[in-house]
Design a protein around this motif. Structure first.
Motif, PDB file in Angstrom:
ATOM      1  N   ASP A 233       0.816  -1.223   0.000  1.00 32.47           N
ATOM      2  CA  ASP A 233       0.000   0.000   0.000  1.00 32.47           C
ATOM      3  C   ASP A 233       0.847   1.268   0.000  1.00 32.47           C
ATOM      4  N   ILE A 234       2.169   1.100  -0.079  1.00 29.55           N
ATOM      5  CA  ILE A 234       3.059   2.267  -0.133  1.00 29.55           C
ATOM      6  C   ILE A 234       3.602   2.369  -1.550  1.00 29.55           C
ATOM      7  N   LEU A 235       4.073   1.234  -2.070  1.00 33.50           N
ATOM      8  CA  LEU A 235       4.619   1.177  -3.429  1.00 33.50           C
ATOM      9  C   LEU A 235       3.683   0.350  -4.319  1.00 33.50           C
ATOM     10  N   PRO A 236       3.805   0.489  -5.638  1.00 30.87           N
ATOM     11  CA  PRO A 236       2.943  -0.294  -6.545  1.00 30.87           C
ATOM     12  C   PRO A 236       3.143  -1.806  -6.369  1.00 30.87           C
ATOM     13  N   VAL A 237       2.095  -2.575  -6.646  1.00 25.67           N
ATOM     14  CA  VAL A 237       2.096  -4.021  -6.400  1.00 25.67           C
ATOM     15  C   VAL A 237       3.295  -4.724  -7.042  1.00 25.67           C
TER      16      VAL A 237
END
Length: 329
Positions: A233-237
């Protein structure tokens, strides 16, 4: 355009589809090339020995079709599961601690509200799987039980493995071995590692460390979610999955490499901050945008940008930071 990504996450309103399409068509070429190389490496043999070749392959990315298998093997989760046949199911059938069950139930609806696979209406609904994994883990590791943040990690593992029991053993590998004491009630390991990051920034990006000190911003305010959720939820999957590939193989120093790369790459931007809220806002900004979406080049950077970073250095820093925290306690 598809509003939902391949992992079930709904894309945000401001999602840049054009940039993503351009990036992904380039990345697909890389993935295809890697898939061929991996298939050759694995040739009917589902294990990968700890070796420089293995490390290099994992750093360059594990194709989706092999990811669950490779992570399961290199993390030690597979060996553990094989040594404990039936253990997971016995945990689920055993006596339950009501307080633990209640705490887990409370968090079910809060886990990935933006993922269609975790909705009550989904079929199958992954909430049920997630509940089982967390309840089993809480009874397996009573010292930890359940703590917020674990639901996101277990949820991601379920998306990767699509297998309940394997997710349990991977969670055990992460919490029991790879991450030192992040989720125990006192969270001493987590607090320690945030301080360690502060020390590493002093060494490698001193101007940012100085700015933080001058405005009295504690590291825990800006990076605690990076550590607790391992960048979920901070960086892309896609980027998180690539980070996790390396985390399962190389251990917790990967988290520091990612954090240092984010800070170093955006040093000039962070240094524009002139006050406390401004600094906090800059740290939110640096985890968005093209730099982190281009997961392949991003992963190359985390192994070059921070320079050398040995486990010995980290362990030494951990010792001094832990002592400092305990003496303040």
């Amino acid at each position: 355009f598809c509003r939902v990504d391949p992992y079930g996450f709904e894309r945000p309103e401001d999602f840049d589809y054009f940039f993503y399409e351009a990036f992904f068509s380039r990345y697909l070429v890389v993935l295809t090339r890697r898939a061929i190389k991996w298939s050759k490496l694995l040739k009917g043999n589902n294990s990968i020995q700890k070796s420089l070749k293995g490390e290099l392959y994992i750093r360059k990315g594990i194709p989706n079709e092999h990811r669950a298998l490779i992570c399961f093997f290199v993390s030690g989760a597979q060996a553990n599961m094989e040594q404990n046949p039936g253990y997971y199911h016995r945990l689920l059938e055993g006596e339950k601690n009501d307080k633990l069950v209640e705490a887990i139930k409370t968090d079910m609806n809060r886990t990935f509200p933006d993922n269609v696979k975790f909705r009550k209406t989904a079929d199958p609904c992954l909430q049920h799987t997630l509940y089982n994994v967390l309840v089993a883990y809480g009874h397996h590791n009573k010292a930890v039980g359940y703590c917020q943040g674990m639901n996101f990690i277990a949820g991601y593992l379920i998306l990767i493995t699509k297998n309940e029991e394997e997710s349990f053993w991977l969670l055990d590998a992460l919490i029991g071995r790879i991450l030192p004491d992040y989720y125990s009630p006192a969270m001493l390991g987590l607090k320690t590692d945030q301080e360690v990051l502060g020390e590493l920034v002093k060494m490698k990006v001193p101007a940012v460390a100085e700015l933080m000190e001058r405005h009295g911003v504690m590291w825990t305010l800006v990076v605690s979610r990076w550590f607790i959720c391992l960048f979920i939820d901070i960086l892309p999957v896609e980027t998180v999955l690539r980070i996790w590939d390396c985390l399962f193989y190389e251990g917790s120093k990967i988290i520091f490499r990612v954090a240092l790369t984010l800070i170093k790459q955006h040093q000039a931007f962070i240094l524009e901050a002139t006050n406390f809220p401004d600094i906090c806002d800059k740290f939110k900004q640096i985890t968005k945008g093209t730099f982190v979406t281009e997961c392949h080049s991003f992963m190359q950077k985390i192994f070059t940008d921070p320079g050398s970073l040995s486990m010995a250095t980290i362990n030494k820093l951990r010792e001094t930071c832990r002592e400092k925290l305990l003496s303040q306690g």
